[in-house]
Design a protein around this motif. Structure first.
Motif, PDB file in Angstrom:
ATOM      1  N   ALA A 153       4.749 -16.663  30.604  1.00  0.00           N
ATOM      2  CA  ALA A 153       3.463 -16.035  30.313  1.00  0.00           C
ATOM      3  C   ALA A 153       3.643 -14.557  30.011  1.00  0.00           C
ATOM      4  O   ALA A 153       4.555 -13.910  30.510  1.00  0.00           O
ATOM      5  CB  ALA A 153       2.527 -16.209  31.503  1.00  0.00           C
ATOM      6  N   ARG A 154       2.766 -14.031  29.212  1.00  0.00           N
ATOM      7  CA  ARG A 154       2.757 -12.608  28.881  1.00  0.00           C
ATOM      8  C   ARG A 154       1.539 -11.951  29.510  1.00  0.00           C
ATOM      9  O   ARG A 154       0.450 -12.512  29.494  1.00  0.00           O
ATOM     10  CB  ARG A 154       2.722 -12.410  27.368  1.00  0.00           C
ATOM     11  CG  ARG A 154       3.945 -12.974  26.663  1.00  0.00           C
ATOM     12  CD  ARG A 154       5.172 -12.147  26.956  1.00  0.00           C
ATOM     13  NE  ARG A 154       6.332 -12.658  26.265  1.00  0.00           N
ATOM     14  CZ  ARG A 154       7.562 -12.142  26.376  1.00  0.00           C
ATOM     15  NH1 ARG A 154       7.757 -11.123  27.180  1.00  0.00           N
ATOM     16  NH2 ARG A 154       8.569 -12.650  25.717  1.00  0.00           N
ATOM     17  N   HIS A 155       1.745 -10.733  30.037  1.00  0.00           N
ATOM     18  CA  HIS A 155       0.593 -10.012  30.570  1.00  0.00           C
ATOM     19  C   HIS A 155      -0.165  -9.383  29.429  1.00  0.00           C
ATOM     20  O   HIS A 155       0.328  -9.257  28.322  1.00  0.00           O
ATOM     21  CB  HIS A 155       1.051  -8.959  31.570  1.00  0.00           C
ATOM     22  CG  HIS A 155       1.854  -7.840  30.975  1.00  0.00           C
ATOM     23  ND1 HIS A 155       3.141  -8.014  30.510  1.00  0.00           N
ATOM     24  CD2 HIS A 155       1.549  -6.544  30.760  1.00  0.00           C
ATOM     25  CE1 HIS A 155       3.600  -6.853  30.047  1.00  0.00           C
ATOM     26  NE2 HIS A 155       2.651  -5.961  30.193  1.00  0.00           N
ATOM     27  N   ARG A 156      -1.395  -8.968  29.716  1.00  0.00           N
ATOM     28  CA  ARG A 156      -2.182  -8.360  28.656  1.00  0.00           C
ATOM     29  C   ARG A 156      -1.576  -7.022  28.261  1.00  0.00           C
ATOM     30  O   ARG A 156      -1.018  -6.305  29.090  1.00  0.00           O
ATOM     31  CB  ARG A 156      -3.636  -8.204  29.094  1.00  0.00           C
ATOM     32  CG  ARG A 156      -3.876  -7.136  30.118  1.00  0.00           C
ATOM     33  CD  ARG A 156      -5.375  -6.958  30.329  1.00  0.00           C
ATOM     34  NE  ARG A 156      -5.624  -5.856  31.224  1.00  0.00           N
ATOM     35  CZ  ARG A 156      -5.700  -5.991  32.536  1.00  0.00           C
ATOM     36  NH1 ARG A 156      -5.517  -7.181  33.066  1.00  0.00           N
ATOM     37  NH2 ARG A 156      -5.920  -4.947  33.305  1.00  0.00           N
ATOM     38  N   PRO A 157      -1.678  -6.641  26.993  1.00  0.00           N
ATOM     39  CA  PRO A 157      -1.068  -5.395  26.540  1.00  0.00           C
ATOM     40  C   PRO A 157      -1.559  -4.200  27.342  1.00  0.00           C
ATOM     41  O   PRO A 157      -2.734  -4.091  27.674  1.00  0.00           O
ATOM     42  CB  PRO A 157      -1.530  -5.305  25.082  1.00  0.00           C
ATOM     43  CG  PRO A 157      -1.827  -6.715  24.698  1.00  0.00           C
ATOM     44  CD  PRO A 157      -2.342  -7.378  25.930  1.00  0.00           C
ATOM     45  N   GLY A 158      -0.647  -3.315  27.701  1.00  0.00           N
ATOM     46  CA  GLY A 158      -0.994  -2.089  28.390  1.00  0.00           C
ATOM     47  C   GLY A 158      -0.983  -2.187  29.891  1.00  0.00           C
ATOM     48  O   GLY A 158      -1.238  -1.211  30.573  1.00  0.00           O
ATOM     49  N   THR A 159      -0.718  -3.390  30.445  1.00  0.00           N
ATOM     50  CA  THR A 159      -0.696  -3.526  31.893  1.00  0.00           C
ATOM     51  C   THR A 159       0.478  -2.765  32.493  1.00  0.00           C
ATOM     52  O   THR A 159       1.609  -2.896  32.047  1.00  0.00           O
ATOM     53  CB  THR A 159      -0.591  -5.009  32.294  1.00  0.00           C
ATOM     54  OG1 THR A 159      -1.760  -5.683  31.847  1.00  0.00           O
ATOM     55  CG2 THR A 159      -0.479  -5.159  33.800  1.00  0.00           C
ATOM     56  N   ASP A 160       0.220  -1.948  33.502  1.00  0.00           N
ATOM     57  CA  ASP A 160       1.279  -1.263  34.226  1.00  0.00           C
ATOM     58  C   ASP A 160       1.737  -2.132  35.389  1.00  0.00           C
ATOM     59  O   ASP A 160       1.133  -3.151  35.705  1.00  0.00           O
ATOM     60  CB  ASP A 160       0.762   0.083  34.752  1.00  0.00           C
ATOM     61  CG  ASP A 160       0.444   1.055  33.626  1.00  0.00           C
ATOM     62  OD1 ASP A 160       1.198   1.084  32.652  1.00  0.00           O
ATOM     63  OD2 ASP A 160      -0.566   1.773  33.751  1.00  0.00           O
ATOM     64  N   GLN A 161       2.806  -1.689  36.059  1.00  0.00           N
ATOM     65  CA  GLN A 161       3.255  -2.362  37.258  1.00  0.00           C
ATOM     66  C   GLN A 161       2.163  -2.327  38.334  1.00  0.00           C
ATOM     67  O   GLN A 161       1.324  -1.432  38.371  1.00  0.00           O
ATOM     68  CB  GLN A 161       4.504  -1.652  37.808  1.00  0.00           C
ATOM     69  CG  GLN A 161       5.681  -1.599  36.845  1.00  0.00           C
ATOM     70  CD  GLN A 161       6.430  -2.912  36.799  1.00  0.00           C
ATOM     71  OE1 GLN A 161       5.947  -3.870  36.198  1.00  0.00           O
ATOM     72  NE2 GLN A 161       7.584  -2.963  37.417  1.00  0.00           N
ATOM     73  N   VAL A 162       2.199  -3.317  39.223  1.00  0.00           N
ATOM     74  CA  VAL A 162       1.348  -3.224  40.397  1.00  0.00           C
ATOM     75  C   VAL A 162       2.006  -2.264  41.383  1.00  0.00           C
ATOM     76  O   VAL A 162       3.231  -2.131  41.422  1.00  0.00           O
ATOM     77  CB  VAL A 162       1.112  -4.601  41.056  1.00  0.00           C
ATOM     78  CG1 VAL A 162       0.313  -5.495  40.121  1.00  0.00           C
ATOM     79  CG2 VAL A 162       2.410  -5.268  41.463  1.00  0.00           C
ATOM     80  N   SER A 163       1.200  -1.571  42.159  1.00  0.00           N
ATOM     81  CA  SER A 163       1.735  -0.589  43.101  1.00  0.00           C
ATOM     82  C   SER A 163       1.094  -0.797  44.468  1.00  0.00           C
ATOM     83  O   SER A 163       0.021  -1.396  44.601  1.00  0.00           O
ATOM     84  CB  SER A 163       1.487   0.842  42.610  1.00  0.00           C
ATOM     85  OG  SER A 163       0.110   1.081  42.416  1.00  0.00           O
TER      86      SER A 163
ATOM     87  N   GLY B 215      10.481  -8.447  37.173  1.00  0.00           N
ATOM     88  CA  GLY B 215      10.653  -9.052  35.860  1.00  0.00           C
ATOM     89  C   GLY B 215       9.885  -8.349  34.761  1.00  0.00           C
ATOM     90  O   GLY B 215      10.063  -8.662  33.581  1.00  0.00           O
ATOM     91  N   GLY B 216       8.997  -7.442  35.121  1.00  0.00           N
ATOM     92  CA  GLY B 216       8.209  -6.723  34.121  1.00  0.00           C
ATOM     93  C   GLY B 216       7.217  -7.595  33.399  1.00  0.00           C
ATOM     94  O   GLY B 216       6.855  -7.314  32.247  1.00  0.00           O
ATOM     95  N   GLY B 217       6.743  -8.648  34.036  1.00  0.00           N
ATOM     96  CA  GLY B 217       5.791  -9.549  33.391  1.00  0.00           C
ATOM     97  C   GLY B 217       5.456 -10.715  34.291  1.00  0.00           C
ATOM     98  O   GLY B 217       5.710 -10.694  35.497  1.00  0.00           O
ATOM     99  N   CYS B 218       4.864 -11.759  33.704  1.00  0.00           N
ATOM    100  CA  CYS B 218       4.452 -12.938  34.443  1.00  0.00           C
ATOM    101  C   CYS B 218       5.597 -13.948  34.496  1.00  0.00           C
ATOM    102  O   CYS B 218       6.174 -14.284  33.461  1.00  0.00           O
ATOM    103  CB  CYS B 218       3.226 -13.565  33.768  1.00  0.00           C
ATOM    104  SG  CYS B 218       1.798 -12.466  33.704  1.00  0.00           S
ATOM    105  N   VAL B 219       5.900 -14.432  35.689  1.00  0.00           N
ATOM    106  CA  VAL B 219       7.024 -15.363  35.863  1.00  0.00           C
ATOM    107  C   VAL B 219       6.570 -16.559  36.691  1.00  0.00           C
ATOM    108  O   VAL B 219       5.608 -16.470  37.452  1.00  0.00           O
ATOM    109  CB  VAL B 219       8.234 -14.675  36.522  1.00  0.00           C
ATOM    110  CG1 VAL B 219       8.714 -13.486  35.684  1.00  0.00           C
ATOM    111  CG2 VAL B 219       7.906 -14.215  37.947  1.00  0.00           C
TER     112      VAL B 219
END
Length: 298
Positions: free
Chosen positions: A58-68, A291-295
């Motif tokens: 899966a791909r995250h929506r464009p512009g999403t930053d990391q969760v903190s 992973g920098g995205g949805c896994v």
């Protein structure tokens, strides 16, 4: 997750060049009692997104930053308690109870590489979630009386506290109560409210409001009957809330992106089958900072 009892957010997801408004019941409509008037959805809820099915990650929506991390607790050794609310469950014929029991008897085991995505999210102690066996702590049919036809948020929280007392886990930071409403009921305005489920904190225990997903009307977009599984919405939607309750059990003090969204909110698409010792269950990917995205595994 809930930032405040009725604060809501709008989310968008880019999929194959098209933008989908997440949480919208058919055609931009989801306001309680007025399906023609769109409004943003409840934060932290599994929103009624149009499902997309792909084999690719899966791909995250464009512009999403990391969760903190926001300084609050996370669950170190999550334990899930299923509360089947109301005597209506005494005659349910769709197999929801054994399905949910099998799901949580499989999650947390050595074969579960999906829950371990959450292990990368520690609290201030530096310790994060760990899994050493099935996460199911117990199952209870609270059938002394019928569940109300229409319950409010405070009613659901009170039922969660009752279940926590029944299981002896009030005040346990690792406990999750899943309040399973029966068929024919409308918890917190569902399904007109535009969410499929949500999670929150009563003040003593983390809990999830889990409506009877098979009652979602045609076109509501809660993910029923996907990947060959009639009960897929129960694993996809409750899996979403389970993971977010691990990483943000007292919303919104745990792990969030800059828009206040949690690790499930960012990945509500590309559902895939996850095989556990107790069966195969459709699940959604989760957001991974590593992973920098949805896994789908971690």
């Amino acid at each position: 997750m809930r930032l405040t009892p009725h604060k809501r957010l709008r989310r968008v997801l880019a999929t194959s060049g098209a933008v989908l408004l997440l949480g919208l019941v058919p055609a931009l409509a989801e306001a309680p009692g007025a399906l023609a008037a769109p409004h943003p959805t409840r934060p932290g809820s599994y929103s009624a997104a149009a499902p997309t099915l792909h084999a690719a990650p899966a791909r995250h929506r464009p512009g999403t930053d990391q969760v903190s991390y926001n300084g609050g607790p996370v669950q170190h050794s999550p334990v899930v308690y299923l509360d089947f609310w109301g005597s209506q469950w005494d005659s349910d014929g769709n197999g929801v109870q054994p399905y949910m029991t099998s799901l949580f008897n499989g999650l947390g085991t050595s074969q579960d590489h999906w829950s371990t995505i959450t292990a990368q999210y520690p609290d201030s102690s530096g310790s994060g979630p760990a899994f050493t066996g099935p996460v199911l702590g117990g199952s209870w049919v609270d059938d002394a009386s019928p569940a109300p036809a229409s319950s409010q948020q405070q009613d659901i929280a009170a039922e969660a506290d009752s279940a926590a007392a029944h299981f002896g886990v009030a005040g346990d930071p690792d406990a999750q109560i899943v309040v399973m409403s029966p068929s024919g009921t409308s918890p917190d305005g569902w399904p007109a409210s535009g969410f499929c489920a949500w999670h929150d904190y009563t003040g003593s225990v983390s809990y999830t409001n889990m409506p009877y997903q098979l009652d979602a009307p045609a076109g509501s977009r809660c993910p029923n009957n996907l990947l060959g599984d009639k009960l897929s919405a129960f694993s996809i939607v409750e899996g979403h809330e389970y993971a977010e309750s691990i990483t943000d059990p007292q919303p919104s003090s745990g792990w969030l992106d800059p828009s206040g969204e949690e690790i499930g909110d960012l990945c509500e698409s590309n559902f895939q089958n996850v095989t556990l010792p107790t069966g195969t269950f459709p699940m959604q990917p989760l957001w991974s900072n590593n992973g920098g995205g949805c896994v789908i595994s971690g």
